[in-house]
Structure formats: structure tokens, C-alpha cells
Design a protein around this motif. Structure first.
Motif, PDB file in Angstrom:
ATOM      1  N   TYR A  35       0.993  -1.364   0.022  1.00 29.50           N
ATOM      2  CA  TYR A  35       0.147   0.031   0.202  1.00 29.50           C
ATOM      3  C   TYR A  35       0.909   1.221   0.106  1.00 29.50           C
ATOM      4  N   GLN A  37       0.398   5.382   1.367  1.00 25.97           N
ATOM      5  CA  GLN A  37      -0.375   6.203   1.982  1.00 25.97           C
ATOM      6  C   GLN A  37       0.208   7.477   1.928  1.00 25.97           C
ATOM      7  N   GLY A  40      -2.686  12.614   5.121  1.00 27.30           N
ATOM      8  CA  GLY A  40      -4.246  12.953   5.290  1.00 27.30           C
ATOM      9  C   GLY A  40      -5.232  11.888   4.469  1.00 27.30           C
ATOM     10  N   GLU A  41      -4.348  10.767   4.128  1.00 22.61           N
ATOM     11  CA  GLU A  41      -5.228   9.897   3.313  1.00 22.61           C
ATOM     12  C   GLU A  41      -5.152   8.648   3.926  1.00 22.61           C
ATOM     13  N   GLY A  42      -6.028   7.665   3.599  1.00 15.38           N
ATOM     14  CA  GLY A  42      -6.012   6.221   3.915  1.00 15.38           C
ATOM     15  C   GLY A  42      -4.961   5.638   3.150  1.00 15.38           C
ATOM     16  N   PRO A  43      -4.514   4.254   3.294  1.00 14.19           N
ATOM     17  CA  PRO A  43      -3.413   3.752   2.413  1.00 14.19           C
ATOM     18  C   PRO A  43      -4.349   3.028   1.162  1.00 14.19           C
ATOM     19  N   LEU A  45      -4.111   0.477  -2.029  1.00 15.07           N
ATOM     20  CA  LEU A  45      -3.621  -0.672  -2.449  1.00 15.07           C
ATOM     21  C   LEU A  45      -2.942  -0.612  -3.696  1.00 15.07           C
ATOM     22  N   LEU A  86       4.094   7.094   2.277  1.00 11.80           N
ATOM     23  CA  LEU A  86       4.590   5.801   3.316  1.00 11.80           C
ATOM     24  C   LEU A  86       4.031   4.530   2.634  1.00 11.80           C
TER      25      LEU A  86
ATOM     26  N   LEU B  90      -8.588   4.427  11.155  1.00  7.51           N
ATOM     27  CA  LEU B  90      -8.726   3.990   9.832  1.00  7.51           C
ATOM     28  C   LEU B  90     -10.149   2.790   9.509  1.00  7.51           C
ATOM     29  N   PHE B 105      -9.924   1.878   1.903  1.00  4.69           N
ATOM     30  CA  PHE B 105      -9.818   2.738   3.245  1.00  4.69           C
ATOM     31  C   PHE B 105     -10.262   4.123   3.184  1.00  4.69           C
ATOM     32  N   GLY B 106     -10.888   4.589   4.097  1.00  8.43           N
ATOM     33  CA  GLY B 106     -11.253   5.904   4.171  1.00  8.43           C
ATOM     34  C   GLY B 106      -9.938   6.747   4.816  1.00  8.43           C
TER      35      GLY B 106
END
Lengths: 112, 114
Positions: A35, A37, A40-43, A45, A86, B90, B105-106
């Protein structure tokens, strides 16, 4: 206990350089995922590898799953500032593919 | 298709208080998982909900609890907040079919406990 260790922990490089991120475990995983990331965001895929020795390419990113399915690597060719983020490897938690154990993470900064 | 939305995006609580975080799953996804991500670390699995029932739990104490509603949205509740609960929470949704391992994911809820 399943653990995924990533190295290096931090990486700061210049645009155009190549880099490799490693994800290692003493446990065998049926599959591993990578993933990215951003702040300020989610991971998000990037890829799933399921076969020992498998190599997958996604534009300038090359992912490899170790023969013994205990490790994986991510190689980026000619890194760009947009690659900054990340990077996380993840494997099935307790054998369930939709519950994940994540690696310790590699924070990549690509300087223009 | 809409993605995963979480609310609130940021909140500040004091030690001992309670907090509720909310998650709307991606359209077509019936499974919701919650993760805690401390600063600079990888996310840690808290628990998963499927068909409104808890379907697996990580190494988190009982003061972390959740709910899933008939529309597949979910809540994460944390009681008796501790300073170490400060983290990004998350939510991830997935379906239960062949693409069960594809998690969306959010952007997370950033909780600060003072």
C-alpha cells in the motif's frame, strides 16, 4: 506472533534515483500486499502477490514475493516527487485475507 | 461508486471521555474493518464487522467496541480514553466474494486525547 518488519524506516532521495524497500517476516504468508499512504489519506492498495517467487510490475514499481513467502520487496526506478509517501506491506491476519497485519512502514521522500 | 467516508475528520478529547467514530462503507461492500494507526507506524487491526456481527478482533481491550448497521455503515466506540489512544483511526470496507482481499480505506479520523 506474525510480524512484518520493513526497512529502511526512512528514505530521502533525489528525483531520478532508484530505491528498494524490504518487508521481512519469520512467518509464511499466503499473500502479501503493498500500500501507499499519502498525508491525510488512507492507504491505497498497489499490488497483491500470491505465489512464491512472483514478480509484478506497475509502471516504474516492481514487486517481488520471496520464494519461501516470508518476504517481499518493492523497487522503484527513477523515483519522482509523486512517489513520496508511506509505503506499507501487509499480510493476512490469522489467515483471513480481509483482515490485515501491516508492516512497520517506510517513509519515502523524493526531492525534486 | 462512492468510496469510504469517515467522520469526524479531527477531534480532541480529554482523558476518561468517550468517543464515537463513524464510517460509511463503499457501495457494494458488506464488511467493515477498523484500524488504529499511531504516528509514523503501520495500522493495527482493531476488529471487523460482517452482517452486523463482530467477525474477528485484534489485540485491543474491551473498551474498544463497535457496531455495524443494516446499511453496512459502522461505528467505533472507545470508552475511558487514554493518552495512548491518540491516533488516526482508519475504516476499511470490502466485500465477501472473490475480491474480499481488496480493501478500500477511508481518510481516517484523527483523535487527540489530552
Amino acid at each position: 506472533t506474525q510480524l512484518l518488519e520493513q526497512s529502511p524506516q526512512f528514505l530521502s532521495i533525489q528525483e531520478g534515483e532508484n530505491l528498494t524497500v524490504y518487508c521481512n517476516s519469520s512467518s509464511v504468508f499466503s499473500s502479501l500486499q503493498w500500500y501507499r499512504q499519502e498525508p491525510g489519506e488512507g492507504p491505497v492498495l498497489l499490488v497483491t502477490v500470491v505465489t512464491g517467487g512472483e514478480v509484478k510490475k506497475l509502471k516504474r514499481l516492481t514487486f517481488q514475493f520471496g520464494d519461501a513467502r516470508k518476504d517481499s520487496s518493492l523497487h522503484i526506478t527513477a523515483a519522482q516527487p509523486g512517489d513520496t509517501g508511506l509505503y506499507l506491506c501487509a499480510g493476512p491476519y490469522g489467515g483471513a485475507t480481509n483482515k490485515l497485519i501491516f508492516g512497520t512502514g517506510t517513509l519515502l521522500a523524493v526531492q525534486p | 461508486e462512492t468510496g469510504v467516508t469517515q467522520s469526524p475528520t479531527h477531534l480532541i478529547k480529554t482523558r476518561g471521555q468517550q468517543v464515537t467514530l463513524r464510517c460509511s462503507s463503499q457501495s457494494g461492500h458488506n464488511t467493515v474493518s477498523w484500524y488504529q494507526q499511531a504516528l509514523g507506524q503501520g495500522p493495527q487491526f482493531i476488529f471487523q464487522y460482517y452482517r452486523e456481527e463482530e467477525n474477528g478482533r485484534g489485540n485491543f481491550p474491551p473498551r474498544f467496541s463497535g457496531l455495524q448497521f443494516p446499511n453496512y455503515s459502522s461505528e467505533l466506540n472507545v470508552n475511558a480514553l487514554e493518552l495512548d489512544d491518540s491516533a488516526l483511526y482508519l475504516c476499511a470496507s470490502s466485500d465477501s466474494g472473490a475480491r474480499a482481499n481488496v480493501l478500500t480505506f477511508g481518510a481516517g479520523s484523527r483523535l487527540t486525547v489530552l
